[in-house]
Scaffold this motif. Structure first.
Motif, PDB file in Angstrom:
ATOM      1  N   ASP A 109      78.705  28.876  69.536  1.00 43.04           N
ATOM      2  CA  ASP A 109      80.128  28.913  69.863  1.00 43.04           C
ATOM      3  C   ASP A 109      80.388  28.253  71.205  1.00 43.04           C
ATOM      4  OD1 ASP A 109      80.739  30.124  67.538  1.00 43.04           O
ATOM      5  OD2 ASP A 109      81.181  32.094  68.376  1.00 43.04           O
ATOM      6  N   GLU A 110      79.543  28.573  72.152  1.00 45.88           N
ATOM      7  CA  GLU A 110      79.716  27.976  73.477  1.00 45.88           C
ATOM      8  C   GLU A 110      79.625  26.464  73.415  1.00 45.88           C
ATOM      9  OE1 GLU A 110      77.090  29.533  76.540  1.00 45.88           O
ATOM     10  OE2 GLU A 110      77.622  31.548  75.850  1.00 45.88           O
ATOM     11  N   GLN A 111      78.617  26.003  72.679  1.00 47.76           N
ATOM     12  CA  GLN A 111      78.460  24.558  72.560  1.00 47.76           C
ATOM     13  C   GLN A 111      79.678  23.924  71.927  1.00 47.76           C
ATOM     14  OE1 GLN A 111      74.832  24.097  70.407  1.00 47.76           O
ATOM     15  NE2 GLN A 111      73.711  23.589  72.274  1.00 47.76           N
ATOM     16  N   ALA A 112      80.166  24.569  70.872  1.00 48.21           N
ATOM     17  CA  ALA A 112      81.334  24.014  70.190  1.00 48.21           C
ATOM     18  C   ALA A 112      82.519  23.969  71.142  1.00 48.21           C
ATOM     19  CB  ALA A 112      81.660  24.848  68.959  1.00 48.21           C
ATOM     20  N   SER A 113      82.715  25.028  71.915  1.00 45.71           N
ATOM     21  CA  SER A 113      83.896  25.001  72.776  1.00 45.71           C
ATOM     22  C   SER A 113      83.706  24.017  73.920  1.00 45.71           C
ATOM     23  CB  SER A 113      84.261  26.402  73.273  1.00 45.71           C
ATOM     24  OG  SER A 113      83.208  26.954  73.986  1.00 45.71           O
ATOM     25  N   THR A 114      82.464  23.761  74.299  1.00 46.18           N
ATOM     26  CA  THR A 114      82.234  22.731  75.306  1.00 46.18           C
ATOM     27  C   THR A 114      82.656  21.364  74.784  1.00 46.18           C
ATOM     28  OG1 THR A 114      80.328  23.962  76.098  1.00 46.18           O
ATOM     29  CG2 THR A 114      80.502  21.668  76.799  1.00 46.18           C
ATOM     30  N   VAL A 115      82.256  21.086  73.546  1.00 40.76           N
ATOM     31  CA  VAL A 115      82.632  19.807  72.942  1.00 40.76           C
ATOM     32  C   VAL A 115      84.145  19.657  72.947  1.00 40.76           C
ATOM     33  CG1 VAL A 115      82.737  18.554  70.760  1.00 40.76           C
ATOM     34  CG2 VAL A 115      80.594  19.579  71.500  1.00 40.76           C
ATOM     35  N   LEU A 116      84.829  20.715  72.547  1.00 41.58           N
ATOM     36  CA  LEU A 116      86.291  20.642  72.477  1.00 41.58           C
ATOM     37  C   LEU A 116      86.912  20.512  73.865  1.00 41.58           C
ATOM     38  CD1 LEU A 116      87.109  23.260  69.740  1.00 41.58           C
ATOM     39  CD2 LEU A 116      87.360  20.782  69.622  1.00 41.58           C
ATOM     40  N   ALA A 117      86.384  21.289  74.787  1.00 38.71           N
ATOM     41  CA  ALA A 117      86.990  21.313  76.119  1.00 38.71           C
ATOM     42  C   ALA A 117      86.869  19.960  76.798  1.00 38.71           C
ATOM     43  CB  ALA A 117      86.328  22.393  76.968  1.00 38.71           C
TER      44      ALA A 117
ATOM     45  N   LEU B 126      86.929   6.660  57.524  1.00 38.23           N
ATOM     46  CA  LEU B 126      86.472   5.761  58.583  1.00 38.23           C
ATOM     47  C   LEU B 126      87.207   6.030  59.888  1.00 38.23           C
ATOM     48  CD1 LEU B 126      86.048   2.417  56.668  1.00 38.23           C
ATOM     49  CD2 LEU B 126      84.344   3.488  58.132  1.00 38.23           C
ATOM     50  N   ASP B 127      88.512   6.216  59.789  1.00 39.85           N
ATOM     51  CA  ASP B 127      89.265   6.483  61.019  1.00 39.85           C
ATOM     52  C   ASP B 127      88.762   7.760  61.676  1.00 39.85           C
ATOM     53  OD1 ASP B 127      90.714   4.211  60.736  1.00 39.85           O
ATOM     54  OD2 ASP B 127      92.465   5.174  59.837  1.00 39.85           O
ATOM     55  N   ALA B 128      88.537   8.761  60.854  1.00 38.64           N
ATOM     56  CA  ALA B 128      88.060  10.033  61.407  1.00 38.64           C
ATOM     57  C   ALA B 128      86.681   9.861  62.023  1.00 38.64           C
ATOM     58  CB  ALA B 128      88.039  11.096  60.317  1.00 38.64           C
ATOM     59  N   MET B 129      85.819   9.119  61.336  1.00 39.60           N
ATOM     60  CA  MET B 129      84.470   8.930  61.862  1.00 39.60           C
ATOM     61  C   MET B 129      84.521   8.149  63.175  1.00 39.60           C
ATOM     62  SD  MET B 129      81.873   8.562  58.629  1.00 39.60           S
ATOM     63  CE  MET B 129      82.422   7.004  58.059  1.00 39.60           C
ATOM     64  N   ASP B 130      85.424   7.177  63.238  1.00 40.67           N
ATOM     65  CA  ASP B 130      85.569   6.425  64.491  1.00 40.67           C
ATOM     66  C   ASP B 130      85.937   7.354  65.634  1.00 40.67           C
ATOM     67  OD1 ASP B 130      84.984   4.035  63.371  1.00 40.67           O
ATOM     68  OD2 ASP B 130      87.051   3.351  63.190  1.00 40.67           O
ATOM     69  N   LEU B 131      86.921   8.198  65.364  1.00 39.41           N
ATOM     70  CA  LEU B 131      87.379   9.085  66.432  1.00 39.41           C
ATOM     71  C   LEU B 131      86.239   9.961  66.926  1.00 39.41           C
ATOM     72  CD1 LEU B 131      90.316   9.735  67.627  1.00 39.41           C
ATOM     73  CD2 LEU B 131      89.985  11.913  66.490  1.00 39.41           C
ATOM     74  N   VAL B 132      85.506  10.524  65.993  1.00 35.04           N
ATOM     75  CA  VAL B 132      84.396  11.397  66.371  1.00 35.04           C
ATOM     76  C   VAL B 132      83.313  10.601  67.089  1.00 35.04           C
ATOM     77  CG1 VAL B 132      82.570  12.875  65.493  1.00 35.04           C
ATOM     78  CG2 VAL B 132      84.845  13.005  64.491  1.00 35.04           C
ATOM     79  N   ALA B 133      82.974   9.456  66.535  1.00 35.94           N
ATOM     80  CA  ALA B 133      81.904   8.654  67.130  1.00 35.94           C
ATOM     81  C   ALA B 133      82.270   8.284  68.557  1.00 35.94           C
ATOM     82  CB  ALA B 133      81.664   7.401  66.302  1.00 35.94           C
ATOM     83  N   ILE B 134      83.519   7.924  68.756  1.00 34.58           N
ATOM     84  CA  ILE B 134      83.926   7.512  70.096  1.00 34.58           C
ATOM     85  C   ILE B 134      83.955   8.718  71.036  1.00 34.58           C
ATOM     86  CG2 ILE B 134      85.849   6.595  71.425  1.00 34.58           C
ATOM     87  CD1 ILE B 134      86.340   4.712  68.976  1.00 34.58           C
ATOM     88  N   ALA B 135      84.434   9.837  70.517  1.00 34.06           N
ATOM     89  CA  ALA B 135      84.471  11.036  71.361  1.00 34.06           C
ATOM     90  C   ALA B 135      83.063  11.413  71.814  1.00 34.06           C
ATOM     91  CB  ALA B 135      85.097  12.196  70.593  1.00 34.06           C
ATOM     92  N   PHE B 136      82.115  11.304  70.894  1.00 33.66           N
ATOM     93  CA  PHE B 136      80.756  11.713  71.226  1.00 33.66           C
ATOM     94  C   PHE B 136      80.000  10.628  71.977  1.00 33.66           C
ATOM     95  CE2 PHE B 136      80.127  15.056  67.657  1.00 33.66           C
ATOM     96  CZ  PHE B 136      81.119  15.811  68.239  1.00 33.66           C
ATOM     97  N   GLY B 137      80.467   9.404  71.874  1.00 30.46           N
ATOM     98  CA  GLY B 137      79.678   8.316  72.421  1.00 30.46           C
ATOM     99  C   GLY B 137      80.197   7.782  73.749  1.00 30.46           C
TER     100      GLY B 137
END
Lengths: 291, 291
Positions: A109-117, B126-137
């Motif tokens: 849960d903590e990890q997930a909220s970190t990602v969101l925050a 694809l749009d959703a994957m882009d958003l996630v990929a960019i958020a994480f990357g």
DNA sequence: GATAATCGCTGACAATAGTCAGATAAACTG
DNA sequence: CAGTTTATCTGACTATTGTCAGCGATTATC
């Protein structure tokens, strides 16, 4: 252009595998090797039969046996022989095991909220994650019969009402609609069905028993992120099965012609239009189907 | 509601880790254990210094050594001593190694297209994957100076023009705008900068040299999925650095007041509004910044 | 009721991954 | 130039995971 789409997909994979490296190691955050940790977690998710666990985790029978013995030695798990088939065994968490699962849950849960925050547009990110999760999880959907007053059911219903009030020109007010009695949507008179992915509802449908020789389908809804993927059909098939199981052989429903996708679906799948059979002010189209 | 968001995030993680199990094993599809496969792949991605590989894969020095020797024995990789520091070694793929990488790439491409083909709404996915990929990357973005005629640059520019033609009331036609000479956006007069995530561009900016004692920022664009995350600032900082490196000390740009986010950004980050300095029909706001 | 199939278990290995203490050579530091 | 640090490698282990054959006990099949 297709190569571009493939590149985008692969970028997504790279991003999440890079990211979920951190996630995987959170299993290990408990100071336990990955194998036993996964087994413990699978049991914590409600998997009991060893067969089921083996299948889910794709591990060898010998391996699972040793992991289980290890977890038993640590006092986290107990196994007992299944009542129905004494060759099979059932694994259950002990209190200590349940506590360990809870601490893993807290960590996740903590990890997930970190990602969101960390994200400046959490809502957009969540919507995107929902779409992806549902696209990838289609084969893991489950059904659950719950009380219409279950909080998960209420969450679906609220989303449904909000959507109706946006789509109907004059809005939508449940109070003015024929809101079914909870008793009518509870076995044995009827049912309220949730379509679940992991632990979250992604759709619902109510089966309302009546005293007029038919039952009604009410509150049929699929979360927007999951539309266009044939889930309506699955949910309808499931609720028709439930109806048959309850001895119902005629179904009716009402809807509004504004909801074009729904109407198209009914026409295409064995429903025939009939005369208005209730005084509800919102619907303008009425259907019936013999099971 | 917050717990709901966390549950959604965790559902996403479960979905992609379940899914990318298949992806991880595609490494293994080459019939090679995960460790050496990852090393081979890292080298194939262009990582050369052992230090860099170790850091990226988070593996021990002893481990990497052994993997490399194994790959050398198989004739997939050669290592040589670095020219600049003879303590360091550099790993390079042999032809056989490169061929093996290509077969892995083909496999990954196939998997990616399977995922897309299976989905009824590939564009939304694809749009959703882009958003996630960019958020994480976000932390893995790189910059690249390319020719304005590079296909990746052209892809960004086309997306930019399309967007302008949608946002401007009277549309947008590059031909009527002052389209900069490619030579003006090529070193040493200027530059065209791409912001890359993995191998895909997510934004661009042109630096157009002039003979009037200033350079212009042109074609500044960030892909929609990446907006609201402070990337404009990073891209601007990067292009200002490039400008300084080229000995430029005054920057100008033109924009349109319809592009409110951009205007707000310029006003907030050291740009001062000036008089119109070109006859381009589309802009109505002009800025200058001293470096 | 004999035979075959299934389930979980154990033993015996083999393969893979992770760790640590030196050894060696090169580069940096003063 | 002596001393220190750095990068890589080797040897020696340990831990973890994966695999296979066979054993009892139980259940299904004919």
């Amino acid at each position: 252009m297709l190569t571009d789409q493939i590149a985008r997909t692969r970028r997504f994979y790279r991003a999440v595998t890079a990211e979920s490296g951190a996630l995987d190691s959170s299993y290990l955050g408990l100071g336990r090797p990955l194998g036993p940790a996964r087994v413990l977690n699978a049991i914590g998710q409600g998997m009991e039969e060893l067969d089921q666990i083996r299948n889910y985790l794709r591990i060898d029978s010998a391996q699972l046996s040793r992991y289980l013995r290890g977890l038993e030695d640590e006092g986290l798990v107990t196994t007992r022989i299944s009542g129905s088939d004494s060759r099979c065994r059932i694994a259950t968490l002990t209190d200590a095991g349940a506590e360990e699962i809870r601490s893993y849950e807290r960590l996740s849960d903590e990890q997930a909220s970190t990602v969101l925050a960390r994200h400046p547009r959490p809502k957009a990110l969540l919507d995107a994650m929902d779409l992806v999760a549902i696209a990838f999880g289609l084969d893991r959907t489950r059904y659950e019969i719950v009380s219409p007053s279950d909080p998960r059911a209420q969450a679906c219903l609220n989303a449904f009402y909000t959507e109706l009030s946006q789509r109907f020109e004059r809005g939508f007010d449940v109070a003015k609609s024929c809101d079914p009695d909870h008793a009518d949507m509870t076995p044995p008179r009827g049912a309220f069905l949730l379509m679940m992915l992991d632990r979250l509802p992604i759709g619902c449908a109510g089966l309302k028993g009546t005293d007029h020789g038919y039952a009604e389908i009410k509150r049929m809804w699929i979360t927007p992120a999951a539309r266009g993927m044939g889930l309506t059909h699955r949910l309808m098939a499931e609720i028709e099965d439930k109806a048959r199981a309850l001895g119902i052989n005629t179904l009716r429903l009402d809807t509004n012609s504004i909801l074009t996708e729904a109407c198209a679906y009914y026409r295409k799948h064995g429903w025939t239009e009939i005369e208005r059979f209730n005084p509800d002010p919102y619907p303008d189209l009425f259907f019936e189907k013999k099971l």
